[in-house]
Design an enzyme around this catalytic site. Structure first.
Site, mmCIF file in Angstrom:
data_model
loop_
_atom_site.group_PDB
_atom_site.id
_atom_site.type_symbol
_atom_site.label_atom_id
_atom_site.label_comp_id
_atom_site.label_asym_id
_atom_site.label_seq_id
_atom_site.Cartn_x
_atom_site.Cartn_y
_atom_site.Cartn_z
ATOM 1 N N CYS A 97 0.825 -1.203 -0.097
ATOM 2 C CA CYS A 97 -0.103 0.082 0.027
ATOM 3 C C CYS A 97 0.769 1.386 -0.036
ATOM 4 C CB CYS A 97 -0.915 0.054 1.160
ATOM 5 S SG CYS A 97 -2.252 1.089 0.962
ATOM 6 N N HIS A 197 -3.945 -5.795 2.040
ATOM 7 C CA HIS A 197 -3.871 -6.064 3.380
ATOM 8 C C HIS A 197 -4.363 -7.402 3.832
ATOM 9 C CE1 HIS A 197 -2.415 -1.912 3.905
ATOM 10 N NE2 HIS A 197 -3.388 -1.447 3.282
#
Lengths: 254, 467
Positions: A97, A197
């Site tokens: 990310c 995630h």
């Protein structure tokens, strides 16, 4: 070589600042998998202003809020030469990310500020116009010989691959890099960048194994082998469950 | 007729009431939201006109964790002091939940019953507080804490902090703020208000954590520097000071000293100015001390006497699904809500104080109200329970994710089942007769398992639970 004698050296970058969506689960899974293999796992946490160790076999960095990315960007950029050398030397890397964005060329925030990246991935990321929706949801993607990967994405920035970048995976469900081109993340040599995630590694043991093998090869030479163990049954079930959730409610891709 | 209630409001009221009755009669839940949804649509100013009638005004309770328990305790204190609190129920803390409670409290003409004695005690979702506060015009606003929670729904923690700041800085926004001085994100709201500030905090470094937790959600002061701590009570909450500027934890006006954390109850000295009163509450965990302290500070802000506060806290029971106990098949079941990393850490810490080996049913759902992203379980220190759990049963729609989390912490589940009923039966069988089953669940999982526990033990439905 006896596995018990083997140890990989892991560097986790800014673990206190860059782990807004539980990316420390990756380290938890990595340690557990190394234990199963009987491989030692030495972890060095590197924060803002700390020195990098002389050498590493695996580098981890997670995601953070804009404010946190802004904070680490200069510190990270100052380490750019070392990190790029490591990447060229086939050090394994897992960047998630916000960390992935800063391992590209730059991240342009909604305010138009350009945070320089270390440029390991040939990608650029721009925050969308204010009011544009974030890319949030369950992900199922096809990561080639690693098989299906599952996770959860939550990002504002849209990432675009340059001519030298290869995607980490092809989207089946979810937004991916930018919601348009069906790509997810990027791969360069042994470095992986991704938006996933979940945490990623606990539920995707094939990715964990790939990183461990690359780290072992970096440390002990390209001929090193890893007698791959079957995935932990809990990991396998969590993977299947997350895949089913993504199929049911993840944004479909053509 | 009550001021502000025209034909439009009256029609909306009747429609909302009728909807609530239909829902309840069908046995489809308590109708805690639908009446508000309908009435709120039909008469958007119903909140303003009804709230303005409450003789003792309105108190709001917001923050990530502890809203329901704090509002529950504050209402109990107010009741003990002779007021008639009007509260939204069971964590129904968006606009429609508040309108629903108001719909129930007014007569067909739009007048609030017994308005002179009434005090509104409304828990409000932290992201919605900036929108609802201007409409409710609270006398007193309590801010408990700000942790990461449901990031998939609310975006980033920083944006909520910024919205709070903007809302309290409007001239005349809230006359009195009650702030947790131990949470730097909350304490610094004192800089933004022109109203009175009553700070509360824990003054007992012995209750501090031995080492900082991973789940820390405020690292940077407004000046940009990081915080340092003389003591950390949980997450980023403790005796903080900025490394870069003069900011530091303000001295609290209402504090807890000499904290003792038992397996079943918690004791502390409640200190307000020169006054000191020992308090015992039938709730475990340091987070319960914060909730009790916040309620006490809220009561102090309302001018209620410290004795009434201590008495009400001692006599109060748990709020809905928050350390509630049920007696089922000869076992005692304690139900603990845990919905984000810091909340789970605190529940795990409370369980550490219980007698091992624990029999534990852990449940993880991924509904909108739980957060669709289950990553957060990796930010909590599940490892804390290693060696303390005798039998673990895992359930919820994401049971497999939670089972993996426990396995990675070295706690192997005895059973994993996504079916709540089956998992509860298995967990009860794993509990020795006369023994204790601990149930830890996310929000919607808590609702499901509570419904089963309530019917098995003869306790009421959730809509019958509060006043």
């Amino acid at each position: 070589m006896n596995d018990l004698a083997r140890t990989i050296r892991v560097v986790t970058l800014y673990p206190d600042v860059m782990s807004i969506y539980a990316d420390r689960g990756n380290l938890i899974a990595l340690r557990a998998r190394c234990r199963q293999y009987g491989i030692g796992c030495e972890v060095t946490a590197v924060g803002i202003g700390d020195g990098l160790p002389a050498d590493a076999d695996l580098v981890l960095i997670g995601g953070g809020q804009d404010q946190e990315q802004r904070r680490i960007a200069a510190d990270l950029a100052a380490r750019g030469v070392r990190l790029r050398d490591w990447a060229e030397d086939d050090v394994a890397m897992l960047t998630i990310c916000g960390g992935f964005q800063l391992f590209g060329h730059f991240y342009r925030t909604a305010e138009g500020e350009e945070l320089p990246g270390v440029g390991i991935f040939d990608v650029t990321t721009v925050a969308p116009a204010p009011g544009a929706p974030r890319c949030i949801g369950d992900v199922l993607a096809d990561a080639g010989d690693l098989g299906e990967v599952v996770g959860f994405e939550n990002h504002g920035g849209r990432t675009y691959l340059g001519p030298h970048a290869r995607p980490f995976a092809r989207m089946r469900h979810g937004f991916g890099n930018n919601g348009d081109d069906g790509t997810e993340g990027a791969v360069y040599r042994e470095a992986i960048g991704t938006y996933l995630h979940g945490s990623l590694l606990p539920k995707n043991p094939a990715v964990t194994d790939r990183l461990i093998l690359a780290a072992l090869r970096h440390r002990y030479g390209p001929g090193v082998k890893l007698e791959t163990l079957p995935p932990d049954p809990y990991a396998e079930r969590a993977h299947r469950a997350a895949a089913a959730v993504a199929r049911r409610r993840g944004r479909p891709n053509p | 007729m009550a001021p502000g209630f025209g034909p439009r409001e009256r029609g909306a009221l009747l429609a909302g009431r009728a909807a609530g009755q239909v829902v309840r009669r069908l046995g489809r839940g308590g109708g805690t939201a639908l009446p508000g949804l309908i009435a709120g649509r039909l008469a958007p100013t119903l909140i303003e006109s009804a709230a303005a009638q409450l003789g003792h005004g309105v108190v709001t309770v917001t923050g990530t964790n502890g809203k329901t328990t704090t509002a529950h305790l504050l209402a109990a204190i107010a009741r003990g002091a002779g007021l008639r609190p009007l509260a939204n129920r069971s964590g129904s803390n968006l606009e429609r939940g508040i309108v629903s409670s108001l719909v129930d409290a007014v007569d067909p003409g739009g007048s609030v019953h017994d308005a002179a004695r009434r005090l509104g005690v409304f828990e409000i979702d932290e992201a919605h507080w900036p929108l609802l506060a201007p409409r409710l015009r609270p006398r007193v606003a309590l801010f408990l804490n700000l942790f990461r929670d449901q990031l998939d729904r609310y975006g980033e923690v920083d944006s909520i902090a910024a919205a709070w700041r903007a809302a309290v800085s409007r001239p005349g926004a809230v006359p009195t703020l009650v702030l947790n001085v131990d949470d730097p994100s909350v304490a610094q709201l004192g800089e933004d208000t022109r109203g009175e500030v009553i700070g509360f905090g824990i003054e007992d470094p012995a209750a501090a954590l031995p080492a900082p937790e991973h789940a820390t959600d405020a690292r940077f002061c407004r000046c940009g520097a990081t915080y340092e701590y003389d003591a950390i009570y949980m997450g980023h909450v403790g005796l903080w000071r900025c490394r870069g500027c003069e900011r530091r934890r303000p001295a609290p006006i209402v504090s807890a000293e000499r904290v003792h954390l038992g397996a079943e109850e918690t004791q502390f000295d409640l200190v307000i100015g020169e006054r000191r009163v020992p308090v015992a509450i039938p709730l475990a965990g340091l987070y319960s001390v914060y909730n009790a302290l916040a309620a006490a500070a809220g009561a102090h802000a309302l001018g209620l006497p410290i004795e009434a506060t201590a008495r009400a806290l001692a006599d109060s029971g748990p709020a809905f699904g928050r350390q509630e106990r049920f007696h089922v098949e000869g076992r005692t079941v304690r139900l603990l809500l845990a919905k984000n990393p810091t909340g789970l850490n605190e529940v795990l810490r409370a369980l550490e104080a219980a007698w091992p080996p624990l029999t534990l049913l852990a449940m993880l759902n991924d509904g909108i109200q739980d957060g669709r992203d289950v990553s957060w379980i990796y930010d909590a220190d599940v490892e804390r329970l290693a060696g303390l759990v005798g039998k673990l049963v895992v359930s919820g729609r994401r049971a497999e994710d939670l089972a993996l989390r426990f396995a990675l912490a070295g706690i192997e589940p005895a059973a994993v089942d996504t079916d709540t009923r089956v998992a509860l039966q298995t967990a009860l069988l794993a509990t020795p007769p006369g023994g204790r089953l601990e149930v830890v669940a996310t929000y919607t999982a808590m609702l499901e398992v509570r419904e089963l526990l309530a019917s098995m033990s003869g306790a009421g439905h959730y809509w019958e639970h509060d006043e």
